[in-house]
Motif scaffolding. Structure first.
Motif, mmCIF file in Angstrom:
data_model
loop_
_atom_site.group_PDB
_atom_site.id
_atom_site.type_symbol
_atom_site.label_atom_id
_atom_site.label_comp_id
_atom_site.label_asym_id
_atom_site.label_seq_id
_atom_site.Cartn_x
_atom_site.Cartn_y
_atom_site.Cartn_z
ATOM 1 N N ILE A 139 47.667 42.033 33.986
ATOM 2 C CA ILE A 139 49.612 42.954 33.822
ATOM 3 C C ILE A 139 49.324 43.737 34.808
ATOM 4 O O ILE A 139 49.953 44.098 35.744
ATOM 5 N N PHE A 207 51.733 33.451 21.118
ATOM 6 C CA PHE A 207 52.145 33.006 21.891
ATOM 7 C C PHE A 207 51.579 32.205 22.715
ATOM 8 O O PHE A 207 51.670 30.635 22.409
ATOM 9 N N ILE B 134 51.221 31.777 37.333
ATOM 10 C CA ILE B 134 50.107 32.475 36.954
ATOM 11 C C ILE B 134 49.956 33.026 35.663
ATOM 12 O O ILE B 134 48.961 32.108 34.926
ATOM 13 N N VAL B 135 50.865 33.414 35.067
ATOM 14 C CA VAL B 135 50.578 33.328 32.716
ATOM 15 C C VAL B 135 50.582 31.491 32.291
ATOM 16 O O VAL B 135 49.532 31.462 31.484
ATOM 17 N N VAL B 200 57.553 30.498 28.490
ATOM 18 C CA VAL B 200 57.353 31.536 29.596
ATOM 19 C C VAL B 200 57.924 32.752 29.789
ATOM 20 O O VAL B 200 58.136 34.161 29.795
ATOM 21 N N GLU B 203 59.731 34.512 26.773
ATOM 22 C CA GLU B 203 59.290 35.194 25.926
ATOM 23 C C GLU B 203 57.510 36.255 26.430
ATOM 24 O O GLU B 203 57.152 37.212 25.489
ATOM 25 N N VAL B 204 57.318 35.708 27.600
ATOM 26 C CA VAL B 204 56.469 36.743 27.924
ATOM 27 C C VAL B 204 56.558 37.600 29.433
ATOM 28 O O VAL B 204 55.837 38.832 29.784
ATOM 29 N N PHE B 207 57.864 40.847 28.573
ATOM 30 C CA PHE B 207 56.852 42.140 27.925
ATOM 31 C C PHE B 207 55.870 43.102 29.287
ATOM 32 O O PHE B 207 55.788 43.162 29.460
ATOM 33 N N ILE B 208 55.598 41.726 30.637
ATOM 34 C CA ILE B 208 55.241 41.745 31.530
ATOM 35 C C ILE B 208 56.116 42.886 32.045
ATOM 36 O O ILE B 208 55.959 43.794 32.925
ATOM 37 N N LYS B 210 57.899 44.666 31.073
ATOM 38 C CA LYS B 210 58.047 46.282 30.945
ATOM 39 C C LYS B 210 56.705 46.841 30.595
ATOM 40 O O LYS B 210 57.025 48.365 31.386
ATOM 41 N N GLU B 211 55.365 46.636 30.202
ATOM 42 C CA GLU B 211 54.564 46.605 30.365
ATOM 43 C C GLU B 211 54.168 47.829 32.656
ATOM 44 O O GLU B 211 53.069 48.156 32.347
ATOM 45 N N ASN B 212 54.864 46.515 33.092
ATOM 46 C CA ASN B 212 54.403 47.130 34.850
ATOM 47 C C ASN B 212 55.732 46.991 35.217
ATOM 48 O O ASN B 212 55.541 46.073 35.800
ATOM 49 N N ALA B 218 51.383 43.708 42.134
ATOM 50 C CA ALA B 218 50.638 43.419 41.181
ATOM 51 C C ALA B 218 50.349 41.708 41.667
ATOM 52 O O ALA B 218 49.719 41.877 41.456
ATOM 53 N N MET B 219 51.239 40.981 40.982
ATOM 54 C CA MET B 219 51.519 39.572 40.663
ATOM 55 C C MET B 219 50.889 38.674 42.605
ATOM 56 O O MET B 219 50.344 37.906 42.797
ATOM 57 N N ASN B 221 49.689 40.721 44.946
ATOM 58 C CA ASN B 221 48.634 40.989 46.037
ATOM 59 C C ASN B 221 47.585 40.060 44.283
ATOM 60 O O ASN B 221 46.602 39.642 45.642
ATOM 61 N N PHE B 222 47.641 39.503 43.301
ATOM 62 C CA PHE B 222 46.810 38.773 42.695
ATOM 63 C C PHE B 222 46.433 37.328 43.898
ATOM 64 O O PHE B 222 45.570 37.093 43.924
#
Lengths: 314, 314
Positions: A139, A207, B134-135, B200, B203-204, B207-208, B210-212, B218-219, B221-222
């Motif tokens: 993340i 999850f 990715i997740v 995903v 629910e996920v 969260f992602i 909000k956190e980043n 980021a995704m 680049n990854f």
């Protein structure tokens, strides 16, 4: 007991210990480290390990007194030598407190390892910690092989740091303690949504567990494969640099494809210089251009100067 | 409009098109593909693209009639040639329906590309699709470089498949359509928690985000770094195999470290044979043993027979 058998098989398969080793367990009194010690005790008559505990009282919580009392009582109950250190700086809670506390702990472990000639340091990180670490790094943004830093074993000082609980889930360990009727300290800071790790634990882990009941195996495979990859790339890059590069120049990269350049550049800067993905990409673009010299401004104030056939770090 | 400028810069930086190309857009009438077409129209007078739309009516939803009507009206409003195909098999909803539908769509695109000589196929995958992929792969268990399969461009038949919206978030695109007052079809199956991807997403992803808030970067680049890595490993392994291996034997692996063996083995089996991580690990262990021949049972019924200095696939 099923988990003790699994632990024993894991130990045998990984050849983690010889007999009669003197090992140090990073002990907090929490469920994870209490499980680790219990599991180590279950193989005591096979390996004849000399198990010591290292405990840091962080003095951050109201319950620190009670915690230390439990740790002392646990150690004496099982007749395990206990090394205790109090963290003095812990009085004000700053934002960098987790990192400072961690550094303090590991300095203490290093000091003990040296002074008492331990052959191994053991921490109680388990599959849920591993999963959290991978998700956090994903993340926040991280390279492929940096996605997990919880390797099963790595060098630590002149000794080794070993994480024996990575193949076990937190719930597996908690069940084990419940069956044994073994008390442990409940760390309420694990619940606080102040920390990113806790938010991942409370909001993403459930999850993952629901979607893939075999997440322990999946995350361990992933982590191990990443570790192989890291070592493969390091070795390949070292070989390449030895043959092709003069110190601090990148002239040998000229005849490679963009992908090869990128990977070698990344490995070149690894451990040498703080460079982020954007700067790496910029360097790559500049290397492919025709006008020199060119410069990339790095985060820490360094400047990367790119000439037609070499690179200087200013 | 900010997003159109960003799109134009992305096009220029990536050199995706020459002028006057004839391109095919995979069009569903949903917000993503409508955004893509709108953005392509915004660069129309720079690139003079000949834009065609390909639409598959899956006939799975009650709203399919309304959907097709919207698609036809959209195409005629912007004067874009439209290619429509109806999926006949779609009448019963089986568990493999998503895969079948996907195969049907891509077969149709391939057929069109060939018949009408398009130079590019464009899909509307954006940063949220990338993150979900990715997740999903991480949770289900996947190799490092398989974690993303949504590359920005890849070969497709004799042409190329391009995903121009990866640097854009879904909310960015939705805002764009709202500002333009552009209607699109809302696909209610995107909400259903019957599909892993939707779970995903619901629910996920929140969260992602909000956190980043910089998760798009980021995704991307990854994903890009993973693609570089995949190509680097493929090339390195090919070079190694060419020098060291006879066809279908692994004797050249003998003098390598375990990490190198693992990576080369993985690349060796890549595209050759279905082998999972457990079987790979088993092969690795057997190769390090001393008694031969040995056998690994593979998933698809094949047997891998390991001799002292070669490997046979039975």
């Amino acid at each position: 007991m099923k988990i003790e058998k699994k632990f024993f098989q894991h130990l045998r398969k990984g050849s983690f210990f010889k007999e009669h080793e003197k090992i140090l367990v990073a002990f907090s009194g929490g469920g994870d480290s209490v499980s680790l010690v219990q599991l180590l005790l279950s193989v005591q008559n096979v390996y004849h390990l000399d198990i010591h505990l290292a405990y840091v009282n962080h003095d951050l919580r109201k319950t620190s007194l009670e915690e230390e009392r439990f740790v002392r009582q646990f150690a004496s109950q099982y007749n395990l030598p206990l090394h205790v250190k109090k963290w003095q700086e812990g009085k004000k809670l700053t934002s960098g407190i987790e990192v400072s506390a961690r550094n303090f702990r590991y300095d203490f472990f290093a000091e003990l390892l040296k002074r008492e000639h331990f052959t191994k340091l053991l921490t109680a990180h388990h599959a849920d910690d591993l999963t959290e670490t991978i998700v956090m790094k994903l993340i926040r943004g991280s390279h492929f092989f940096r996605l997990s830093s919880l390797s099963e074993r790595r060098k630590f000082q002149h000794s080794e740091l070993i994480r024996l609980l990575l193949p076990f889930s937190k719930s597996e360990l908690e069940e084990y303690l419940q069956e044994k009727n073994q008390h442990f300290i409940f760390d309420e800071s694990n619940e606080s949504s102040k920390y990113f790790r806790n938010r991942v634990r409370n909001e993403v882990l459930p999850f993952i567990k629901k979607e893939n009941p075999a997440y322990v195996q999946a995350m361990n495979n992933f982590s191990k494969t990443n570790e192989y990859l890291r070592q493969f790339l390091q070795k390949t890059a070292q070989g390449f640099f030895k043959e092709n590069l003069k110190k601090n120049t990148l002239s040998g990269l000229k005849f490679l494809s963009r992908e090869e350049r990128f990977i070698y550049l990344m490995m070149f800067f690894e451990n040498r210089l703080e460079i982020n993905k954007h700067q790496l990409e910029e360097t790559l673009n500049l290397l492919e251009g025709k006008q020199f010299p060119k410069e990339v401004q790095l985060t820490n104030g360094n400047i990367l100067q790119i000439h037609a056939d070499n690179v200087t770090i200013l």
